[in-house]
Design an enzyme around this catalytic site. Sequence first.
Site, PDB file in Angstrom:
ATOM      1  N   CYS A  45      60.828 -49.820  14.143  1.00 43.91           N
ATOM      2  CA  CYS A  45      59.591 -50.323  13.516  1.00 43.91           C
ATOM      3  C   CYS A  45      58.438 -49.339  13.724  1.00 43.91           C
ATOM      4  CB  CYS A  45      59.217 -51.690  14.085  1.00 43.91           C
ATOM      5  SG  CYS A  45      60.498 -52.938  13.884  1.00 43.91           S
TER       6      CYS A  45
HETATM    7  C1  BEZ Z   1      63.669 -51.526  16.117  1.00 43.06           C
HETATM    8  O1  BEZ Z   1      62.637 -51.557  15.480  1.00 43.06           O
HETATM    9  O2  BEZ Z   1      64.042 -50.505  16.663  1.00 43.06           O
HETATM   10  C2  BEZ Z   1      64.533 -52.725  16.255  1.00 43.06           C
HETATM   11  C3  BEZ Z   1      63.976 -53.997  16.141  1.00 43.06           C
HETATM   12  C4  BEZ Z   1      64.784 -55.105  16.307  1.00 43.06           C
HETATM   13  C5  BEZ Z   1      66.137 -54.936  16.563  1.00 43.06           C
HETATM   14  C6  BEZ Z   1      66.692 -53.661  16.645  1.00 43.06           C
HETATM   15  C7  BEZ Z   1      65.880 -52.546  16.482  1.00 43.06           C
END
Ligand code: BEZ
Length: 211
Positions: A45
């Site tokens: 994210c």
């Molecule tokens: C991420 O943004 O890296 C992420 C968010 C939720 C689950 C897995 C990865």
Amino acid sequence: MTIRLGDKVPNFQQDSTEGEIDFYDYLGDSWGILFSHPADFTPVCTTELGAASGLKPEFDKRNVKLLGLSVDSVEKHAEWAKDIEETQGHALNFPLVADTDRKVAKMYDMLDNNEQAPATVRSVFIVDPNKALRLSLTYPAATGRNFAEILRVVDALQLTDSHKVATPANWRDGDDVVVLPTVSDEDAKEMFPKGFDTVRPYLRMTPQPNK
Ligand code: BEZ
């Protein structure tokens, strides 16, 4: 609620990093991209919000407003924004909705199937100036989206609206385009003065008209 391509998207009011947002007022006469992410302070994210912020000048040129969303609070978004700027080289430059009561996520069907604490998945909704849904995408949490592709799709949608052409596989701005099947050969001759190549009666290619 299922929102189908062509439907008018629902309006909402919700808190954000830039204060209370009314979605329709925020969009005004612009195109819009509403997109969700699973959680603040997560790696993928963080890269996505940095990438979207870096491309904001390109979205601006196309009259497109960005609006991010997750179920985290405004305070958490604001704290995380510092990390985005420090690690991604782009400060967050559009509002992030704090959908803590999941009102918008439920309305747009953005939630995963965790029964205790459903989080938003990586949804994308591209909306035109009439508030009609023109594209939706859903990516899983572990796969970051390609924001250059989202920009490419905006170019394709806007070109179809302005010039009655479709865009072939892997089209990039400046490549040849497809004459819409609904346009007769006679009309196509007038509409595309550079001419068109009839590969098959249903497959007619023409240089991109606005180049
Ligand atoms: C991420 O943004 O890296 C992420 C968010 C939720 C689950 C897995 C990865």
